[in-house]
Design a protein around this motif. Sequence first.
Motif, mmCIF file in Angstrom:
data_model
loop_
_atom_site.group_PDB
_atom_site.id
_atom_site.type_symbol
_atom_site.label_atom_id
_atom_site.label_comp_id
_atom_site.label_asym_id
_atom_site.label_seq_id
_atom_site.Cartn_x
_atom_site.Cartn_y
_atom_site.Cartn_z
ATOM 1 N N ASP A 1 0.751 -1.347 0.038
ATOM 2 C CA ASP A 1 -0.082 -0.210 0.070
ATOM 3 C C ASP A 1 0.755 1.211 -0.144
ATOM 4 O OD1 ASP A 1 -2.368 -1.655 -0.141
ATOM 5 O OD2 ASP A 1 -2.826 -1.391 2.197
ATOM 6 N N ARG A 2 2.050 1.231 0.627
ATOM 7 C CA ARG A 2 2.985 2.350 0.665
ATOM 8 C C ARG A 2 3.450 2.451 -0.656
ATOM 9 N NH1 ARG A 2 4.541 0.230 5.601
ATOM 10 N NH2 ARG A 2 6.564 -0.671 4.685
ATOM 11 N N ILE A 3 3.818 1.585 -1.301
ATOM 12 C CA ILE A 3 4.348 1.613 -2.866
ATOM 13 C C ILE A 3 3.174 1.712 -3.988
ATOM 14 C CG2 ILE A 3 5.878 0.163 -4.672
ATOM 15 C CD1 ILE A 3 7.048 -1.208 -1.952
ATOM 16 N N TYR A 4 2.246 0.876 -3.740
ATOM 17 C CA TYR A 4 1.213 1.082 -5.066
ATOM 18 C C TYR A 4 0.221 1.931 -4.451
ATOM 19 C CZ TYR A 4 -1.546 -0.109 -9.162
ATOM 20 O OH TYR A 4 -2.067 -0.088 -10.332
ATOM 21 N N LEU B 1 3.170 -3.045 -9.646
ATOM 22 C CA LEU B 1 2.520 -3.899 -8.782
ATOM 23 C C LEU B 1 2.942 -5.159 -8.755
ATOM 24 C CD1 LEU B 1 0.145 -4.179 -6.681
ATOM 25 C CD2 LEU B 1 -1.482 -4.547 -8.476
ATOM 26 N N ALA B 2 2.882 -5.902 -10.036
ATOM 27 C CA ALA B 2 3.518 -7.209 -9.852
ATOM 28 C C ALA B 2 4.819 -7.307 -9.488
ATOM 29 C CB ALA B 2 3.354 -7.703 -11.624
ATOM 30 N N GLU C 1 -5.497 12.719 -5.112
ATOM 31 C CA GLU C 1 -4.493 12.785 -3.836
ATOM 32 C C GLU C 1 -3.450 11.846 -4.235
ATOM 33 O OE1 GLU C 1 -2.462 14.445 -1.137
ATOM 34 O OE2 GLU C 1 -4.179 15.556 -1.856
ATOM 35 N N GLU C 2 -3.542 10.657 -4.420
ATOM 36 C CA GLU C 2 -2.842 9.724 -4.440
ATOM 37 C C GLU C 2 -1.710 9.735 -5.456
ATOM 38 O OE1 GLU C 2 -5.853 8.795 -3.839
ATOM 39 O OE2 GLU C 2 -5.469 8.094 -1.705
ATOM 40 N N HIS D 1 9.493 4.494 -1.929
ATOM 41 C CA HIS D 1 9.911 3.506 -0.939
ATOM 42 C C HIS D 1 10.566 2.211 -1.623
ATOM 43 C CE1 HIS D 1 7.645 5.278 2.406
ATOM 44 N NE2 HIS D 1 6.519 5.595 1.522
ATOM 45 N N ALA D 2 11.389 1.657 -1.036
ATOM 46 C CA ALA D 2 12.080 0.217 -1.360
ATOM 47 C C ALA D 2 11.323 -0.816 -0.958
ATOM 48 C CB ALA D 2 13.642 0.210 -0.853
#
Length: 307
Positions: free
Chosen positions: A11-14, A47-48, A173-174, A188-189
């Motif tokens: 959720d932090r990345i996507y 995402l994948a 916003e995202e 984010h890694a």
Amino acid sequence: MTITRVLDQLDRIYLGKPEITRLCCTALLADGHILLEDVPGTGKTLLAKSIAKSFEAEFTRIQFTADLLPTDIIGSDFFNVQTQTFENKTGPIFTNILLIDEVNRAVPRTQSALLEAMEERQVSIGGVTYKLPEPFFVIATQNPIESAGTFALPDAQLDRFLMSLQVGYPEAEEERQLILQTISKTRHAVHALMSSETFLAAQREAEDVRVHEDVVTYLLALIQETRKHPLVEVGASPRATLALVKASQAYAYIEERRFVTPEDVQAVAIHVLAHRLTLTLEGDVKSSKRAILADILERVDVPVEKV
């Protein structure tokens, strides 16, 4: 649970799609493959890749093209001149998580090479059968809009995907956060948070989630409605029924419950069943598969707990 940490990381990345990341993890826990469908640029590949890297598992990516051969995927036998013997060279399908970009760009012959692997978790090379590693998942992406240079996936292959997910655009916003992260270079890694052993144990726990008889009756009512709907030519098969059961169990497990509720079935039903339906000519004109399933979910009575 460790799976919760994986969800938090995704959720932090996507950004902006927590329901999509939850459904992806649900499909993997249910030992199923995922088809990500949407227009280019919506982050399907990101995402994948993020899902694959969140697990301590071997990850391989294949870009499907029109000139890709089945042997490019599964491998082949070759003659070693030095030893004067035939030897086997395994292909990139021998991995834990296989990302296939633009799966509909390969010719049907190459697409069919995936069928045995997706269903049986094994491949045949030179008359010899080889087991694939555990776990083994296919995460495939495709652009449903573009038709030039693409080949429609056969129904038999579509049926091998547990879920078909439409990613969609992020909210404003995202998307703003995405821009700011890109400008500041603070993306984010992705860290491996779950080992293969832990994941396989979680799969076994998800399989033990209880399904009450009333929930089974409700689930079967949904399946029957897909077969009777006037705009549906071919409804959900028994394989689809079992897929819906497994996905509902996995979703309940992620929700940290030991039993399936009707809400769990509703959360996954459209994504499990939509790509398995065939509409009539009238249905293709009047509606979409997801809209028909949403209507079915609205009409079928939901069981309530007896007091």
